[in-house]
Design an enzyme around this catalytic site. Structure first.
Site, PDB file in Angstrom:
ATOM      1  N   SER A   1       8.575  -3.293  17.335  1.00  0.00           N
ATOM      2  CA  SER A   1       9.565  -3.941  18.159  1.00  0.00           C
ATOM      3  C   SER A   1      10.160  -3.024  19.221  1.00  0.00           C
ATOM      4  CB  SER A   1      10.696  -4.496  17.287  1.00  0.00           C
ATOM      5  OG  SER A   1      11.400  -3.407  16.652  1.00  0.00           O
TER       6      SER A   1
ATOM      7  N   SER B   1       7.800  -0.161  13.670  1.00  0.00           N
ATOM      8  CA  SER B   1       8.258  -0.355  15.041  1.00  0.00           C
ATOM      9  C   SER B   1       8.386   0.910  15.877  1.00  0.00           C
ATOM     10  CB  SER B   1       9.594  -1.103  15.045  1.00  0.00           C
ATOM     11  OG  SER B   1       9.405  -2.428  14.613  1.00  0.00           O
TER      12      SER B   1
ATOM     13  N   LYS C   1      16.765   1.988  22.979  1.00  0.00           N
ATOM     14  CA  LYS C   1      16.442   0.607  22.591  1.00  0.00           C
ATOM     15  C   LYS C   1      17.707  -0.247  22.624  1.00  0.00           C
ATOM     16  CE  LYS C   1      13.895  -1.744  18.826  1.00  0.00           C
ATOM     17  NZ  LYS C   1      13.111  -1.490  17.603  1.00  0.00           N
TER      18      LYS C   1
END
Lengths: 473, 129
Positions: free
Chosen positions: A160, A184, A82
């Site tokens: 996210s 997330s 990420k």
């Protein structure tokens, strides 16, 4: 079930091929890079690819393995991280325009750990701007645009860790690293039909990761099975003196061997009856069928209920205040207006206005909640519920207009630092994945892993892949 | 106020909705925000005043930063935040209750007298890690 292409194989199977020298890490890396270059843009899955670094790491892994220095199940395995994890010399944008040119001169602890076990970083996964720390109304709240769900590209991946979910589901890397402050990892795993693990708070160092709400931020893997998640978790867990929130050495470290006999019969499973006060009927139908599977292999399963209280409000205030502190410069400078989402542009100003007394009230309630949950786990080892009450939402949906879904389990799980493993458990009529989450006591990550692994030993949902991305690019 | 005609939800509700929304058609039995009172409509006069004061403070600190729409939005979000704060404050805590300043559940558990939990139920993860 049709034969799986190599790019959809779990880490555990790729590792066997690499260890026996039937599969070259260089070839595997080229395969994933090629797919990622061709298919990644269709999904807005990546912030950027790192082909030079990847090939350098792949060649090094190949040489080591040929010399007989096999480091373990992640050696030679390509992954994505990420884009809030610092990678030395490579832009780390936090998914947000104000940080589009940000470059760190060090690696996040997780990146370090994965390098040390020989994993190969092929790219930075797209994400919601600031991991949603200042709120968002639209899936498009990302530098890369809305991440598209490989099961239906008119639908969202959830956030996210949006790119991480898309990458794993579409077979663009063997696994991806995501983060969760509240939902997330669990939500993208459910929406994308992959296995995702949110570890106990403090077991994985957040050094070098963007801070959102430091008392709730966690890092974990999205992969193709619970077994894969356990291998990856074992590689990234551990005390870190640079992160004062990490647990002590003996409590943070995690060792895992799939050959260890599962003691699932001994696990006390609780089926949560009030995790989702509102739930989509199609999701309910799938989860009811999954409940029967769980019951079959855990015959002692009993119903369990979460304590009631203002847990979501507590979570909201904690996240709001900590996010206001994390992004204070951004808010006060006015650069927050550069965020894409209209909510993200203004909500930080309000977060700053919440008083310290209210924040401490929230933390007092949080402490009481932790005691209540610890008591609940005196009776159960693992709590089970739907990962989300709905399947993936349409890409363009204004999330303001949707129905409200109370999320007490998400609030409780994240306020109490509980580990949770979400695995696929079926599909809706529109062939969108549904997830089932296994939640265990803080520190007892293995029980959640064992229960999820047992579920996957008797189901094949995790071996199904999006038809549009099931073939070579 | 115009904001009362539209659904007003908190940042958390946005995030939750963002995570959890799907085609509303399948969920007609579930009340949508449009069918339920907005936070601004449910606040007491005192809470409304506090909510508005919060926005006034922001506007006095940053008078040139917000468009008219954003000012309206600030009021809506502030009302939702106020609702969360009201719920939070209504929850009874004692003076002696400690805030969860350090989230280290394992360590805290070990501080308990060993006999209390372990007699009835051995710590499930204690011998597994």
């Amino acid at each position: 079930m049709p034969t799986e292409e190599r790019f959809h194989l779990p880490v555990s199977e790729l590792a066997k091929q690499i260890a026996s020298k039937k599969l070259s890490p260089v070839d595997l890396t080229k395969l994933y890079l090629d797919r990622s270059e061709k298919l990644g843009p269709q999904l807005n899955a990546y912030a950027r690819l790192t082909p030079e670094l990847a090939m350098q790491q792949a060649e090094a892994a190949e040489k080591e393995i040929h010399r007989g220095h096999y480091r373990g199940p992640l050696h030679g395995i390509p992954y994505a991280a990420k884009d809030l994890l610092a990678v030395n010399g490579i832009p780390t944008t936090w998914g947000a325009k104000p940080y589009a040119d940000q470059v760190f001169d060090y690696d996040a602890a997780v990146i370090d750990h994965l390098r040390n076990v020989g994993a190969i970083l092929i790219g930075k996964a797209a994400m919601i701007e600031l991991a949603g720390g200042l709120g968002y109304r639209f899936a498009s709240a990302s530098l890369q645009g809305a991440a598209k769900n490989p099961w239906d590209t008119t639908c969202w991946t959830c956030g996210s860790s949006s790119g991480s979910g898309a990458i794993v589901a579409a077979g663009l890397a063997a696994f991806a690293i995501g983060t969760e402050t509240w939902g997330s990892i669990v939500c993208p795993s459910a929406f994308c039909g992959v296995s995702g693990f949110r570890p106990t708070f403090g077991r994985v160092s957040t050094y070098g990761a963007m801070a959102l709400a430091p008392s709730m931020d966690k890092i974990g893997p999205l992969a193709r099975s619970a077994d894969d998640c356990a291998h990856i978790f074992a590689a990234i867990a551990g005390h870190d003196p640079r992160d004062r929130n990490t647990l002590p050495i003996d409590k943070a470290a995690f060792t895992y061997s799939p050959s260890v006999e599962l003691k699932s019969h001994a696990l006390r499973i609780g089926w949560l009856t009030n995790a989702w006060p509102n739930i989509d009927p199609q999701v309910q139908k799938v989860v009811t069928a999954a409940q029967a599977v769980v019951k079959k292999f855990f015959p002692g399963m009993r119903e369990a209920t979460l304590p009631t209280g203002p847990w979501e409000e507590v979570g909201t205030i904690v996240v709001d205040v900590e996010a206001a502190a994390s992004y204070r410069d951004l808010i006060r400078s006015g650069k927050v207006s550069e965020l894409i989402d209209p909510l993200g542009q203004i909500s930080g100003y309000l977060c700053e206005q919440i008083s310290a007394a209210d924040y401490l009230q929230a933390l007092k309630i949080r402490e009481l909640l932790q005691k209540k949950i610890d008591e609940l786990f005196e009776s159960f080892d693992v709590l089970v519920a739907a990962s989300q009450p709905t399947p993936a939402s349409p890409l363009e949906m204004n999330l303001e207009s949707g129905p409200d879904y109370p999320d007490p389990l998400g609030a409780i799980g994240n306020l109490c630092g509980l580990p949770a493993l979400s695995v696929p458990c079926g599909f809706t009529d529109n062939h969108l994945p549904v997830g089932l989450q296994f939640v265990s006591r803080a520190g007892d990550d293995l029980s959640a892993i064992q229960a999820a692994k047992q579920f996957q030993q008797h189901t094949t949902w995790h071996r199904q892949h999006p038809p549009q991305f099931a073939k070579p690019a | 106020m115009s904001e009362q005609k539209k659904p007003a939800i908190t940042r958390r509700e946005f995030a939750t909705a963002a995570l959890l929304t799907t085609a509303a058609a399948t969920l007609s039995a579930i009340p949508s925000p449009a069918q339920t009172p907005t936070p601004a409509q449910t606040l007491s006069p005192q809470s409304t005043q506090e909510s508005n004061l919060r926005v006034s403070t922001i506007l006095s600190l940053y008078p040139d930063r917000f468009s008219a729409d954003q000012k309206t939005d600030l009021h809506k979000i502030s009302a939702s935040t106020q609702q969360a704060l009201d719920h939070l404050r209504a929850y009874q805590v004692q003076n002696s209750d400690e805030p969860a300043l350090h989230l280290k559940p394992l360590i805290e558990r070990e501080k308990k007298p060993a006999a209390i939990p372990s007699l009835a139920h051995p710590a499930p993860g204690a011998n597994k890690l």
